[in-house]
Design a protein around this motif. Structure first.
Motif, PDB file in Angstrom:
ATOM      1  N   UNK A  89       0.852  -1.181   0.000  1.00  0.00           N
ATOM      2  CA  UNK A  89       0.000   0.000   0.000  1.00  0.00           C
ATOM      3  C   UNK A  89       0.887   1.229   0.000  1.00  0.00           C
ATOM      4  N   UNK A  90       0.522   2.225  -0.776  1.00  0.00           N
ATOM      5  CA  UNK A  90       1.277   3.480  -0.805  1.00  0.00           C
ATOM      6  C   UNK A  90       0.628   4.505   0.114  1.00  0.00           C
ATOM      7  N   UNK A  91       1.455   5.164   0.916  1.00  0.00           N
ATOM      8  CA  UNK A  91       0.985   6.227   1.799  1.00  0.00           C
ATOM      9  C   UNK A  91       1.870   7.450   1.602  1.00  0.00           C
ATOM     10  N   UNK A  92       1.290   8.638   1.779  1.00  0.00           N
ATOM     11  CA  UNK A  92       2.100   9.857   1.712  1.00  0.00           C
ATOM     12  C   UNK A  92       2.707  10.112   3.088  1.00  0.00           C
ATOM     13  N   UNK A  93       3.993  10.467   3.100  1.00  0.00           N
ATOM     14  CA  UNK A  93       4.704  10.734   4.348  1.00  0.00           C
ATOM     15  C   UNK A  93       4.375  12.150   4.821  1.00  0.00           C
ATOM     16  N   UNK A  94       3.906  12.249   6.082  1.00  0.00           N
ATOM     17  CA  UNK A  94       3.574  13.565   6.637  1.00  0.00           C
ATOM     18  C   UNK A  94       4.683  14.046   7.562  1.00  0.00           C
ATOM     19  N   UNK A  95       5.125  13.152   8.451  1.00  0.00           N
ATOM     20  CA  UNK A  95       6.058  13.586   9.493  1.00  0.00           C
ATOM     21  C   UNK A  95       6.919  12.412   9.948  1.00  0.00           C
ATOM     22  N   UNK A  96       8.103  12.725  10.487  1.00  0.00           N
ATOM     23  CA  UNK A  96       8.966  11.728  11.121  1.00  0.00           C
ATOM     24  C   UNK A  96       9.178  12.208  12.555  1.00  0.00           C
ATOM     25  N   UNK A  97       8.810  11.360  13.524  1.00  0.00           N
ATOM     26  CA  UNK A  97       8.972  11.770  14.928  1.00  0.00           C
ATOM     27  C   UNK A  97      10.379  11.429  15.413  1.00  0.00           C
ATOM     28  N   UNK A  98      10.761  12.026  16.559  1.00  0.00           N
ATOM     29  CA  UNK A  98      12.123  11.805  17.083  1.00  0.00           C
ATOM     30  C   UNK A  98      12.363  10.354  17.489  1.00  0.00           C
ATOM     31  N   UNK A  99      11.283   9.642  17.896  1.00  0.00           N
ATOM     32  CA  UNK A  99      11.467   8.267  18.383  1.00  0.00           C
ATOM     33  C   UNK A  99      11.465   7.222  17.260  1.00  0.00           C
ATOM     34  N   UNK A 137       6.960  12.900  -0.316  1.00  0.00           N
ATOM     35  CA  UNK A 137       7.404  11.514  -0.461  1.00  0.00           C
ATOM     36  C   UNK A 137       6.226  10.562  -0.287  1.00  0.00           C
ATOM     37  N   UNK A 138       6.202   9.521  -1.103  1.00  0.00           N
ATOM     38  CA  UNK A 138       5.221   8.454  -0.954  1.00  0.00           C
ATOM     39  C   UNK A 138       5.996   7.188  -0.616  1.00  0.00           C
ATOM     40  N   UNK A 139       5.626   6.532   0.500  1.00  0.00           N
ATOM     41  CA  UNK A 139       6.310   5.298   0.890  1.00  0.00           C
ATOM     42  C   UNK A 139       5.397   4.106   0.602  1.00  0.00           C
ATOM     43  N   UNK A 140       6.002   3.003   0.179  1.00  0.00           N
ATOM     44  CA  UNK A 140       5.263   1.759  -0.026  1.00  0.00           C
ATOM     45  C   UNK A 140       5.418   0.915   1.224  1.00  0.00           C
ATOM     46  N   UNK A 141       4.290   0.477   1.760  1.00  0.00           N
ATOM     47  CA  UNK A 141       4.306  -0.340   2.970  1.00  0.00           C
ATOM     48  C   UNK A 141       3.873  -1.748   2.599  1.00  0.00           C
ATOM     49  N   UNK A 142       4.734  -2.716   2.907  1.00  0.00           N
ATOM     50  CA  UNK A 142       4.415  -4.113   2.638  1.00  0.00           C
ATOM     51  C   UNK A 142       3.859  -4.711   3.921  1.00  0.00           C
ATOM     52  N   UNK A 143       2.717  -5.383   3.824  1.00  0.00           N
ATOM     53  CA  UNK A 143       2.161  -6.011   5.018  1.00  0.00           C
ATOM     54  C   UNK A 143       1.824  -7.473   4.726  1.00  0.00           C
ATOM     55  N   UNK A 144       2.132  -8.312   5.722  1.00  0.00           N
ATOM     56  CA  UNK A 144       1.881  -9.741   5.594  1.00  0.00           C
ATOM     57  C   UNK A 144       1.907 -10.371   6.975  1.00  0.00           C
ATOM     58  N   UNK A 145       0.985 -11.266   7.232  1.00  0.00           N
ATOM     59  CA  UNK A 145       0.944 -12.032   8.484  1.00  0.00           C
ATOM     60  C   UNK A 145       1.004 -11.125   9.724  1.00  0.00           C
ATOM     61  N   UNK A 146       0.300 -10.020   9.681  1.00  0.00           N
ATOM     62  CA  UNK A 146       0.222  -9.140  10.850  1.00  0.00           C
ATOM     63  C   UNK A 146       1.409  -8.218  11.044  1.00  0.00           C
ATOM     64  N   UNK A 147       2.363  -8.224  10.124  1.00  0.00           N
ATOM     65  CA  UNK A 147       3.529  -7.334  10.213  1.00  0.00           C
ATOM     66  C   UNK A 147       3.477  -6.328   9.071  1.00  0.00           C
ATOM     67  N   UNK A 148       4.016  -5.144   9.332  1.00  0.00           N
ATOM     68  CA  UNK A 148       4.087  -4.123   8.291  1.00  0.00           C
ATOM     69  C   UNK A 148       5.461  -3.485   8.312  1.00  0.00           C
ATOM     70  N   UNK A 149       5.947  -3.103   7.141  1.00  0.00           N
ATOM     71  CA  UNK A 149       7.247  -2.440   7.074  1.00  0.00           C
ATOM     72  C   UNK A 149       7.330  -1.599   5.808  1.00  0.00           C
ATOM     73  N   UNK A 150       7.990  -0.441   5.920  1.00  0.00           N
ATOM     74  CA  UNK A 150       8.216   0.402   4.748  1.00  0.00           C
ATOM     75  C   UNK A 150       9.266  -0.291   3.879  1.00  0.00           C
TER      76      UNK A 150
END
Length: 159
Positions: A89-99, A137-150
């Protein structure tokens, strides 16, 4: 019969299974397979001949789609293997937090704030540099088996 209305909590996956069965002999290179409870992309498949007692065997070499580890499995070709449901899924990046978490804009206008920055150094520096320069920026997020990662990044131009 009662006149009460029943309200059900709606879950996004509707209780759907994280995997589906597929015959081992039909799984090909660049497909997906579950090895040791991890979703993997198949990088190599070899099939051995039937032996004295029956089954031809498929030897799978897969790379875990989230951590990049190499996993192997040998399964009789007539048996079923678990194949993970993998979505991008593609999402637009809004913000990056310090953590280390990112704030993403979903298609319906809501924000998604539960995703960490990727561990891959090249991708991480691309995201941070592009965000620092104020690019959209638009990031692609891969999700499978309950896990998600850019897993990928697209630059759609300056703001």
């Amino acid at each position: 019969m009662s006149d009460e209305e029943h309200h059900f909590e709606s879950k996004a996956d509707a209780g759907a299974s994280k995997t589906y069965p597929q015959q081992a002999g039909t799984i090909r290179k660049n497909g997906y397979i579950v090895i040791k409870n991890r979703p993997c992309k198949v990088v190599e498949v070899s099939t051995s001949k039937t032996g004295k007692h029956g089954h031809a065997k498929c030897h799978f070499v897969g790379i875990d789609i989230f951590n990049g580890k190499k996993l192997e499995d040998i399964v009789p070709s007539s048996h079923n293997c678990d194949v993970p449901h993998v979505t991008r899924t593609d999402y637009q990046l809004i913000d990056i937090s310090e953590d280390g978490f990112v704030s993403l804009l979903t298609e319906n206008g809501n924000t998604k704030d539960d995703l960490r920055l990727p561990t891959d150094e090249a991708l991480l520096s691309q995201i941070k540099d592009g965000f620092g320069e104020g690019k959209d920026l638009v990031v692609s997020v891969m999700s499978s088996m309950g896990e998600e990662q850019i897993c990928a990044l697209k630059d759609i131009g300056p703001k």
